[in-house]
Design an enzyme around this catalytic site. Sequence first.
Site: not given
Ligand SMILES: [Zn+2]
Length: 387
Positions: A306, A186, A263, A303, A332, A144, A213, A90-93
């Site tokens: 589980c 944006q 993300d 997983c 999980h 940005d 945004g 991430d740019s940090g903006g």
């Molecule tokens: Zn699981």
Amino acid sequence: MNTIALLKQEGHARLGIVRTGHGEIETPVFMPVGTQGIVKATSPRDLKNMGIKVILANAYHLYLRPGDHLVREMGGIHRFAGWDGAVLTDSGGYQVFSLGVLREIREDGVLFQSHIDGSRHFLSPEKVVEVQENIGADICMCFDECAPYPSSYEYTSNSVDLTSRWAERCKNAKKNDGTMLFGIVQGGFYRDLRLKSAEELIKMDFDGYAVGGLSVGEPKSIMWEMVDTVVDMLPKDKPRYLMGLGFPEDIVEGARKGIDMFDCVIPTRHARNGSLFTRNGRINIKHAKYVKDESPIDEQCQCYTCRTFSRAYLRHLFVSHEISSYYLNTIHNIFFYNNLMQTIREAIREGSFETFYEAFKGEWKGGELQDEYSIRDGHSGSIRTGG
Ligand SMILES: [Zn+2]
């Protein structure tokens, strides 16, 4: 140059491959958030075992602590953090605007004080690219201005212009040919400004395009309207990344609209709060009704958590504030998200995405914590910052 190889399309939904310096990423993909270079309460080995190919790290956090120069000195983020998959920074903006105090936005960059120790810093577009290159990201993001919600038309319009000028400077500042640089569209919640922002960035020919945004407290219908506005304009041969989203239903919806990358801190943060995803929606493991429940979180989940532990045991760990609870819950939730992405990709591959979509919409329930956990209303700014 195309930076995503499209393998299949169904409607707007796309199955593709993004090649990075640290492996290939099949899309649509969900990137777990590793704010400090690690996905909280996991290890890189766990992520690898689950088939995670890319994580997100925050340039703002790593710049302030331990410092991008130190990361570089230690061999870059992959070596430093023991992670050989891809890293997007991430740019940090976003963090400068949401976490930094006493900030001053100027043409040349942003003056702000660290949220950690109050020290003063200045980040320019050039500096932000340098920080991400020092960290050693495979995919870097432009600096940005993420306008607050709600913002006036005039404010947003000026902000779009500034973001375009900064994007151009980021592009010129990039030195490392082995990394990708994404532009961030944006424009707040104004259709014409979104179109303008996308148009200007497309002219600069970035390696990929993010829609930024969004998910900042606005109604969902407006958010999707903005996504629809820009997504069709974006070049088909470049990855499209919807930043900071979201819940499984958001990801399924986004993939259907042609988004390739997602993300969000939701799976990891929710795990640490005892909120666990299942096929039937979310459950809150601390609930008394699980005290003698011998079943796993999700009957069908493969997983480690589980396959090994009951809801009763996981509840015991959670209410005892046992730190392993964070670990097992996080494993999980990340597995669940990754499995959802695999299902989405498989459906597009087989030409059955629309069938999957209808079935998902029919079956998916929000879950037990919907009202207790109101991160969508006004507090959503923190979704993207804490990991
Ligand atoms: Zn699981």
